[in-house]
Design a protein around this motif. Structure first.
Motif, PDB file in Angstrom:
ATOM      1  N   LEU A   1       1.002  51.795 -45.498  1.00  0.00           N
ATOM      2  CA  LEU A   1       0.254  50.667 -44.949  1.00  0.00           C
ATOM      3  C   LEU A   1      -1.105  51.135 -44.432  1.00  0.00           C
ATOM      4  O   LEU A   1      -2.122  50.458 -44.632  1.00  0.00           O
ATOM      5  CB  LEU A   1       1.033  50.000 -43.821  1.00  0.00           C
ATOM      6  CG  LEU A   1       0.303  48.841 -43.125  1.00  0.00           C
ATOM      7  CD1 LEU A   1       0.023  47.702 -44.108  1.00  0.00           C
ATOM      8  CD2 LEU A   1       1.091  48.333 -41.920  1.00  0.00           C
ATOM      9  N   GLY A   2      -1.122  52.301 -43.789  1.00  0.00           N
ATOM     10  CA  GLY A   2      -2.392  52.856 -43.321  1.00  0.00           C
ATOM     11  C   GLY A   2      -3.361  53.099 -44.466  1.00  0.00           C
ATOM     12  O   GLY A   2      -4.565  52.835 -44.358  1.00  0.00           O
ATOM     13  N   LEU A   3      -2.844  53.607 -45.576  1.00  0.00           N
ATOM     14  CA  LEU A   3      -3.662  53.843 -46.764  1.00  0.00           C
ATOM     15  C   LEU A   3      -4.193  52.517 -47.315  1.00  0.00           C
ATOM     16  O   LEU A   3      -5.372  52.418 -47.702  1.00  0.00           O
ATOM     17  CB  LEU A   3      -2.810  54.551 -47.815  1.00  0.00           C
ATOM     18  CG  LEU A   3      -3.502  55.118 -49.055  1.00  0.00           C
ATOM     19  CD1 LEU A   3      -4.513  56.183 -48.681  1.00  0.00           C
ATOM     20  CD2 LEU A   3      -2.451  55.698 -50.007  1.00  0.00           C
ATOM     21  N   PHE A   4      -3.340  51.506 -47.316  1.00  0.00           N
ATOM     22  CA  PHE A   4      -3.754  50.190 -47.815  1.00  0.00           C
ATOM     23  C   PHE A   4      -4.897  49.615 -46.990  1.00  0.00           C
ATOM     24  O   PHE A   4      -5.878  49.097 -47.543  1.00  0.00           O
ATOM     25  CB  PHE A   4      -2.569  49.229 -47.805  1.00  0.00           C
ATOM     26  CG  PHE A   4      -2.966  47.793 -48.050  1.00  0.00           C
ATOM     27  CD1 PHE A   4      -3.202  47.345 -49.336  1.00  0.00           C
ATOM     28  CD2 PHE A   4      -3.115  46.918 -46.985  1.00  0.00           C
ATOM     29  CE1 PHE A   4      -3.593  46.029 -49.566  1.00  0.00           C
ATOM     30  CE2 PHE A   4      -3.497  45.603 -47.206  1.00  0.00           C
ATOM     31  CZ  PHE A   4      -3.738  45.157 -48.502  1.00  0.00           C
ATOM     32  N   VAL A   5      -4.791  49.674 -45.658  1.00  0.00           N
ATOM     33  CA  VAL A   5      -5.840  49.051 -44.842  1.00  0.00           C
ATOM     34  C   VAL A   5      -7.158  49.803 -44.971  1.00  0.00           C
ATOM     35  O   VAL A   5      -8.232  49.201 -44.845  1.00  0.00           O
ATOM     36  CB  VAL A   5      -5.418  48.910 -43.363  1.00  0.00           C
ATOM     37  CG1 VAL A   5      -4.189  48.042 -43.226  1.00  0.00           C
ATOM     38  CG2 VAL A   5      -5.231  50.244 -42.679  1.00  0.00           C
ATOM     39  N   LEU A   6      -7.109  51.114 -45.228  1.00  0.00           N
ATOM     40  CA  LEU A   6      -8.352  51.853 -45.473  1.00  0.00           C
ATOM     41  C   LEU A   6      -9.030  51.371 -46.752  1.00  0.00           C
ATOM     42  O   LEU A   6     -10.247  51.127 -46.774  1.00  0.00           O
ATOM     43  CB  LEU A   6      -8.069  53.355 -45.569  1.00  0.00           C
ATOM     44  CG  LEU A   6      -7.715  54.084 -44.276  1.00  0.00           C
ATOM     45  CD1 LEU A   6      -7.357  55.545 -44.579  1.00  0.00           C
ATOM     46  CD2 LEU A   6      -8.876  54.025 -43.280  1.00  0.00           C
ATOM     47  N   VAL A   7      -8.254  51.229 -47.815  1.00  0.00           N
ATOM     48  CA  VAL A   7      -8.812  50.767 -49.094  1.00  0.00           C
ATOM     49  C   VAL A   7      -9.304  49.322 -48.964  1.00  0.00           C
ATOM     50  O   VAL A   7     -10.385  48.973 -49.456  1.00  0.00           O
ATOM     51  CB  VAL A   7      -7.764  50.899 -50.217  1.00  0.00           C
ATOM     52  CG1 VAL A   7      -8.266  50.254 -51.499  1.00  0.00           C
ATOM     53  CG2 VAL A   7      -7.430  52.361 -50.460  1.00  0.00           C
ATOM     54  N   ALA A   8      -8.517  48.480 -48.289  1.00  0.00           N
ATOM     55  CA  ALA A   8      -8.935  47.094 -48.086  1.00  0.00           C
ATOM     56  C   ALA A   8     -10.199  47.022 -47.236  1.00  0.00           C
ATOM     57  O   ALA A   8     -11.068  46.165 -47.466  1.00  0.00           O
ATOM     58  CB  ALA A   8      -7.804  46.301 -47.421  1.00  0.00           C
ATOM     59  N   ALA A   9     -10.313  47.906 -46.253  1.00  0.00           N
ATOM     60  CA  ALA A   9     -11.513  47.927 -45.415  1.00  0.00           C
ATOM     61  C   ALA A   9     -12.744  48.296 -46.232  1.00  0.00           C
ATOM     62  O   ALA A   9     -13.819  47.704 -46.069  1.00  0.00           O
ATOM     63  CB  ALA A   9     -11.325  48.912 -44.262  1.00  0.00           C
ATOM     64  N   ASP A  10     -12.613  49.291 -47.115  1.00  0.00           N
ATOM     65  CA  ASP A  10     -13.726  49.651 -48.002  1.00  0.00           C
ATOM     66  C   ASP A  10     -14.114  48.473 -48.897  1.00  0.00           C
ATOM     67  O   ASP A  10     -15.292  48.210 -49.136  1.00  0.00           O
ATOM     68  CB  ASP A  10     -13.333  50.842 -48.881  1.00  0.00           C
ATOM     69  CG  ASP A  10     -13.208  52.141 -48.119  1.00  0.00           C
ATOM     70  OD1 ASP A  10     -13.752  52.230 -47.000  1.00  0.00           O
ATOM     71  OD2 ASP A  10     -12.561  53.069 -48.640  1.00  0.00           O
ATOM     72  N   TRP A  11     -13.109  47.787 -49.397  1.00  0.00           N
ATOM     73  CA  TRP A  11     -13.329  46.666 -50.315  1.00  0.00           C
ATOM     74  C   TRP A  11     -14.079  45.517 -49.630  1.00  0.00           C
ATOM     75  O   TRP A  11     -15.038  44.956 -50.168  1.00  0.00           O
ATOM     76  CB  TRP A  11     -11.970  46.192 -50.832  1.00  0.00           C
ATOM     77  CG  TRP A  11     -12.007  45.099 -51.857  1.00  0.00           C
ATOM     78  CD1 TRP A  11     -13.105  44.592 -52.505  1.00  0.00           C
ATOM     79  CD2 TRP A  11     -10.869  44.376 -52.352  1.00  0.00           C
ATOM     80  NE1 TRP A  11     -12.717  43.597 -53.374  1.00  0.00           N
ATOM     81  CE2 TRP A  11     -11.358  43.438 -53.301  1.00  0.00           C
ATOM     82  CE3 TRP A  11      -9.505  44.432 -52.097  1.00  0.00           C
ATOM     83  CZ2 TRP A  11     -10.518  42.569 -53.980  1.00  0.00           C
ATOM     84  CZ3 TRP A  11      -8.665  43.570 -52.778  1.00  0.00           C
ATOM     85  CH2 TRP A  11      -9.163  42.652 -53.711  1.00  0.00           C
ATOM     86  N   THR A  12     -13.668  45.172 -48.419  1.00  0.00           N
ATOM     87  CA  THR A  12     -14.238  44.011 -47.734  1.00  0.00           C
ATOM     88  C   THR A  12     -15.472  44.341 -46.902  1.00  0.00           C
ATOM     89  O   THR A  12     -16.156  43.427 -46.426  1.00  0.00           O
ATOM     90  CB  THR A  12     -13.183  43.367 -46.808  1.00  0.00           C
ATOM     91  OG1 THR A  12     -12.690  44.357 -45.884  1.00  0.00           O
ATOM     92  CG2 THR A  12     -12.001  42.835 -47.613  1.00  0.00           C
TER      93      THR A  12
END
Length: 507
Positions: free
Chosen positions: A168-179
């Motif tokens: 989940l931590g990895l996901f929010v990092l990637v989502a943060a970069d995306w948005t």
């Protein structure tokens, strides 16, 4: 199995427990300013400037929490009153995110270990160029521990639970970069990204729903705050919108006692309280941003002056976004919808309570995606509420078991849940309810799928997340024209041609 014996024997676990206790005691309004201050000093920001900005950030968070508390104190009794009017019994009581966070940090020392493990993972991934975000919002690491704790309740496997939490931590990092480009453009937050465990999963899930909604007649409705105010004049101002929503919810809650004076005391109080939330919350966020903006600009200037090809974003709580009028209006409008859905959805167990005040975090990252269109946000949010109720109902037994494991006082409740944060989250549905090995595999596939798409078609991806074509192109030029200071290339094979991407109208 709780934690590997070598950790327990070394005494490291005891030290981390002490650190965890400090983090929980300080809370975000004290902890984050301290972290921001230290980061500012590391980037050579003047001491007094860093101190003033950090204090303002703390003041802003205290103000935001006070307003959210006002919202919660008024909406929870109204929600329960609305359900009581129907005579329906719902067993899973919404205890809200504060309780969920406390439970998360107390399960099998997962919260204690999740903090250093995530910090190391974030630093390594930033160093090699996998992510542009440094997530300094340590308090909100509880989201990772929450997921891990639910998994631990069902598997009794500590290492696997940590792996799921870090996924989940990895996901929010990637989502943060995306948005991040869209967030920066919409909210005027240079160098800031939002790796928030509640906001990011809902925003990503909202993208395909919004695409479908946009194909319907609803896609042609102009319903951003400016358009509403232009159409209704003074009655379209936020305070009148809040007043109207509060009165409607109050009347619905006391529909069986409208001829009783005490009912109207509660109804009118709800109206004024909701108007107050609409008016005061943006002010509190403004105070926070007054402290944050000069520091983020100083840090970005420092980085660009020394590492021209290296992009970096400071990852913060989505609380910095919830003062937007579209967020507040959508959050107030979704409240009666959520309550009604909890009553009419077959098989739902969720009795709404404290987490009704968490809807601003639910909507925060949807603003750029939907250009602040309140109608689209509410429709998309309503669709997301359907799986949210069922996921949260299914998670309630696990969360109740986790609460007992963490020594949390259930107060005589049979089942507890926290629907918005995070028991009903799409991430929870994938990572905590699917059988363990499959969940981890699916989670990693989703993360890597988004990451690869960001490298292959960056401009298109940034625009999908709400950035304008100009902002997306500028971000591509900054991030994807070289290695970006990391070891991993930002272009994957010959498919990615930045100059070509700039000339493609569909990107």
């Amino acid at each position: 199995m709780v934690v590997p014996d070598v950790f327990l024997q070394s005494g490291v676990s005891s030290l981390l427990n002490s650190i965890n206790s400090v983090i929980q005691s300080l809370g975000v309004s004290v902890l984050l300013p301290i972290i921001i201050f230290l980061i500012a000093l590391a980037f050579r920001v003047d001491v007094l400037k860093a101190a003033r900005s950090s204090i303002l950030i703390g003041i802003g968070f205290i103000g935001i929490n006070l307003v959210i508390g006002l919202f919660s104190e008024n909406i929870s009794p109204l929600a329960q009153q609305m359900v009581e009017v129907t005579g329906i019994t719902l067993p899973a009581v919404d205890v809200g995110w504060p309780a969920a966070a406390a439970i998360a940090f107390g399960i099998a020392e997962l919260g204690v270990w999740m903090i250093p493990l995530f910090v190391v993972m974030n630093l390594v991934l930033f160093a090699i160029g996998f992510t542009y975000t440094l997530n300094v919002d340590i308090w909100n690491y509880w989201h990772f521990a929450f997921i891990g704790g639910l998994v631990y309740m069902s598997t009794n496997n500590w290492l696997y639970s940590v792996a799921v939490g870090l996924t989940l931590g990895l996901f929010v990092l990637v989502a943060a970069d995306w948005t991040q480009p869209a967030v920066e453009e919409t909210f005027d937050t240079p160098g800031i990204s939002i790796p928030h465990g509640t906001s990011a999963p809902y925003a990503v899930a909202a993208i395909p729903i919004h695409w479908a909604v946009d194909k319907t007649p609803l896609g042609n409705i102009e319903a951003d705050p400016d358009a509403i105010q232009d159409r209704f004049g003074i009655l379209g101002e936020p305070i009148f919108v809040g007043l109207a929503i509060g009165l409607v919810i109050g009347i619905a809650a006391y529909s069986n006692a409208l001829f009783v004076a005490e009912s109207w005391y509660a109804i009118l109080t709800a109206g004024i309280s909701f108007a107050a939330v609409m008016h005061i919350l943006p002010m509190m966020v403004g105070i926070l941003m007054e402290g944050l903006t000069p520091l983020s600009e100083s840090i970005r200037n420092y980085m660009t002056s020394r590492f021209e090809d290296r992009d970096m974003a400071i990852g913060l709580d989505s609380a910095i976004l919830i003062g937007h009028e579209s967020v507040i209006a959508s959050s107030l409008l979704i409240v009666p919808i959520a309550i009604v859905m909890s009553i009419i959805l077959p098989g739902n167990d969720v009795l709404w309570g404290i987490d009704l005040a968490t809807f601003p975090f639910f909507f925060a990252l949807m603003v750029p995606i939907m250009n602040g269109n309140i109608v689209k946000m509410v429709v998309t949010g309503t669709i997301l509420l359907i799986p949210l109720h069922y996921i949260s109902s299914a998670v309630a037994p696990l969360l109740t078991q986790a609460a007992g494991s963490a020594g949390f006082d259930l107060g005589g409740r049979g089942l507890i849940t926290s629907p918005v944060a995070d028991a009903g989250s799409p991430a929870t549905g994938i990572l905590a309810l699917i059988p363990a090995p499959v969940a981890l595999a699916v989670g990693l596939v989703i993360v890597l799928g988004i990451w690869v798409a960001l490298r292959m078609w960056p401009q298109r991806m940034y625009m999908v997340a709400g950035a304008s074509e100009e902002k997306a192109r500028e971000t591509v030029e900054r991030r994807h024209t070289g290695k970006g200071g990391g070891l991993l290339p930002n272009k994957l094979g010959s498919t990615v041609d930045t100059a070509g991407a700039e000339n493609r109208s569909d990107d």
